[in-house]
Design a protein around this motif. Sequence first.
Motif, mmCIF file in Angstrom:
data_model
loop_
_atom_site.group_PDB
_atom_site.id
_atom_site.type_symbol
_atom_site.label_atom_id
_atom_site.label_comp_id
_atom_site.label_asym_id
_atom_site.label_seq_id
_atom_site.Cartn_x
_atom_site.Cartn_y
_atom_site.Cartn_z
ATOM 1 N N GLU A 61 0.812 -1.214 0.000
ATOM 2 C CA GLU A 61 0.000 0.000 0.000
ATOM 3 C C GLU A 61 0.848 1.269 0.000
ATOM 4 O OE1 GLU A 61 -2.462 -0.393 3.432
ATOM 5 O OE2 GLU A 61 -3.196 -2.389 2.830
ATOM 6 N N LEU A 62 2.161 1.126 0.133
ATOM 7 C CA LEU A 62 3.042 2.293 0.139
ATOM 8 C C LEU A 62 3.397 2.712 -1.278
ATOM 9 C CD1 LEU A 62 5.688 1.615 2.969
ATOM 10 C CD2 LEU A 62 3.616 2.995 3.099
ATOM 11 N N ASP A 63 3.225 3.994 -1.583
ATOM 12 C CA ASP A 63 3.646 4.497 -2.901
ATOM 13 C C ASP A 63 5.138 4.276 -3.106
ATOM 14 O OD1 ASP A 63 1.091 5.315 -3.551
ATOM 15 O OD2 ASP A 63 1.402 7.398 -2.903
ATOM 16 N N ALA A 64 5.905 4.410 -2.017
ATOM 17 C CA ALA A 64 7.357 4.241 -2.124
ATOM 18 C C ALA A 64 7.706 2.842 -2.626
ATOM 19 C CB ALA A 64 8.018 4.496 -0.776
ATOM 20 N N PHE A 65 6.936 1.841 -2.210
ATOM 21 C CA PHE A 65 7.166 0.474 -2.676
ATOM 22 C C PHE A 65 6.706 0.320 -4.126
ATOM 23 C CE2 PHE A 65 5.575 -3.861 -3.382
ATOM 24 C CZ PHE A 65 6.726 -4.599 -3.124
ATOM 25 N N ASN A 66 5.558 0.838 -4.435
ATOM 26 C CA ASN A 66 5.014 0.667 -5.785
ATOM 27 C C ASN A 66 5.859 1.370 -6.839
ATOM 28 O OD1 ASN A 66 2.785 -0.934 -4.976
ATOM 29 N ND2 ASN A 66 1.701 0.897 -4.263
ATOM 30 N N ARG A 67 6.504 2.483 -6.457
ATOM 31 C CA ARG A 67 7.355 3.204 -7.413
ATOM 32 C C ARG A 67 8.725 2.552 -7.555
ATOM 33 N NH1 ARG A 67 5.616 7.844 -4.494
ATOM 34 N NH2 ARG A 67 7.663 7.864 -3.481
ATOM 35 N N ALA A 68 9.143 1.830 -6.537
ATOM 36 C CA ALA A 68 10.510 1.299 -6.513
ATOM 37 C C ALA A 68 10.717 0.227 -7.572
ATOM 38 C CB ALA A 68 10.821 0.729 -5.130
ATOM 39 N N ARG A 69 11.885 0.256 -8.182
ATOM 40 C CA ARG A 69 12.274 -0.796 -9.132
ATOM 41 C C ARG A 69 13.289 -1.738 -8.499
ATOM 42 N NH1 ARG A 69 14.142 2.282 -14.442
ATOM 43 N NH2 ARG A 69 14.332 0.114 -15.158
ATOM 44 N N GLU A 70 14.122 -1.200 -7.602
ATOM 45 C CA GLU A 70 15.167 -1.996 -6.957
ATOM 46 C C GLU A 70 15.009 -1.837 -5.439
ATOM 47 O OE1 GLU A 70 19.967 -2.177 -7.570
ATOM 48 O OE2 GLU A 70 18.648 -2.091 -9.320
ATOM 49 N N VAL A 71 14.831 -2.960 -4.746
ATOM 50 C CA VAL A 71 14.524 -2.939 -3.323
ATOM 51 C C VAL A 71 15.574 -3.759 -2.571
ATOM 52 C CG1 VAL A 71 12.787 -3.433 -1.559
ATOM 53 C CG2 VAL A 71 12.063 -2.781 -3.867
ATOM 54 N N LYS A 72 16.114 -3.190 -1.500
ATOM 55 C CA LYS A 72 17.040 -3.917 -0.639
ATOM 56 C C LYS A 72 16.285 -4.310 0.623
ATOM 57 C CE LYS A 72 19.953 -3.549 3.120
ATOM 58 N NZ LYS A 72 19.681 -3.007 4.475
ATOM 59 N N VAL A 73 16.243 -5.609 0.915
ATOM 60 C CA VAL A 73 15.535 -6.121 2.084
ATOM 61 C C VAL A 73 16.493 -6.995 2.887
ATOM 62 C CG1 VAL A 73 13.521 -7.370 2.933
ATOM 63 C CG2 VAL A 73 13.389 -6.154 0.741
ATOM 64 N N ASP A 74 16.592 -6.729 4.179
ATOM 65 C CA ASP A 74 17.475 -7.523 5.035
ATOM 66 C C ASP A 74 17.020 -8.987 5.068
ATOM 67 O OD1 ASP A 74 19.056 -5.387 5.536
ATOM 68 O OD2 ASP A 74 18.368 -5.028 7.578
ATOM 69 N N PRO A 75 17.931 -9.914 5.412
ATOM 70 C CA PRO A 75 17.619 -11.349 5.354
ATOM 71 C C PRO A 75 16.852 -11.881 6.565
ATOM 72 C CG PRO A 75 19.907 -11.046 5.980
ATOM 73 C CD PRO A 75 19.362 -9.673 5.699
ATOM 74 N N ASP A 76 16.436 -11.019 7.480
ATOM 75 C CA ASP A 76 15.777 -11.468 8.699
ATOM 76 C C ASP A 76 14.446 -12.157 8.408
ATOM 77 O OD1 ASP A 76 17.800 -10.087 10.368
ATOM 78 O OD2 ASP A 76 16.860 -8.290 9.541
#
Length: 407
Positions: A61-76
């Motif tokens: 639901e976040l615009d920041a996520f929907n606009r993003a093409r490259e996402v860094k997510v920690d392995p937790d």
Amino acid sequence: MAAPAPVPVAALPAPGASKRDIRQKVWDCLEGSGLAEFPRPVHGRIPNFKASHQACCSIKELDAFNRAREVKVDPDKPLEGVRVAALQARKTLLVPTPRLRTGLFNRIVPPPGATKEMLRICATAQGVKEHSVPVGLDGKARVDLVVVGSVAVSEKGWRIGKGEGYADMEYAMMVSMGAVQEDTPVVTIVHDCQVVDIAEELLGDHDLTVDYILTPTRTIKTNCKRPKPQGIIWSKVSYEMLEKIPILKSLRYREKQAGRDVTLQDEHSDLANADTPAVFNEKAIEDNTRPRAVMGSAQTGQHYVPSDSLSPRSEGSGVVTTVFVGNIPPSVRVSELKCALREFHATPLRLNWQGAQHRAFLDYRDKATAESAVSSLKGLSLGGNAVRVELAKNQRNKGQVEINSQK
């Protein structure tokens, strides 16, 4: 209809509470209220919790996520749902290597035609190992959204991790690489009981703040004004940390070459107490970097080395072991390699430079020292190229040995 059960809340930190105190209260709350999930116990970890997947799903639901093409997510573990969402949305997913031991990022590459179930597998710790490729310092990562785990976070966006500093260091390294910008959003996923008051005086310049907090029940936009780290604060980095994070050595070398101050936390005392053998004997290295050839050698680029200089012999209790350095760009000079070896505390007994063949051979007093040098030099970049560093395939163990076989 029964009212929903109240959400457990970690006890408010007492005045003067330390980061350790706050972590302990949050971990105790999660375990004591039955909210903790595998892996258990959550103490000492970025804690997984019941309804973590629900919290993760709200990122869509976040615009920041929907606009993003490259996402860094920690392995937790509690961030697994975000990794799934990124893969399902066909975004480029970058996951830091555990404890940054072998580099900075892995890029997840699902199999062609991957089903939803396969994407879910790719988002797990095992899937990251099996379906990823490393991204080096020259990988030109451009991260549009950063998602980190937390032990505790305040509604103002002030974050406390598990105490080892990896998320803060990852972000600082991304700044140094140019992978994130000042306005790159940072999101964290936590249970509601992890949202607590945090005194600002507990935060340092190296601490990462967050812009969004996602819990199972709400989305909090922090409007945090506190600046994020502007890069690696070398005065807070120790030699021990350099040894644990090889890629950090490469970044330090790059920044030093760019003229930045990269003095370490314990460097002054270390230099004051350094023994003479810890630095290069410039004359000895110079002597050992001149090309040597045996008369009668017909092929250009082949160097034969007499047995008296390269045959194994005891240096203390070991036997001389050779390390191969390849993929050296034509523009790089031997002085640059020598400087890098100094910076990485990987000083050899001898250096055999073969610039025309884009390689060099380093001699160390024994196998353990050579293996330590290989580990230290992982991630080394010279002239914009990630160089190849490994134990030489053909150790010089008798007579005259040709060293042209390692390509």
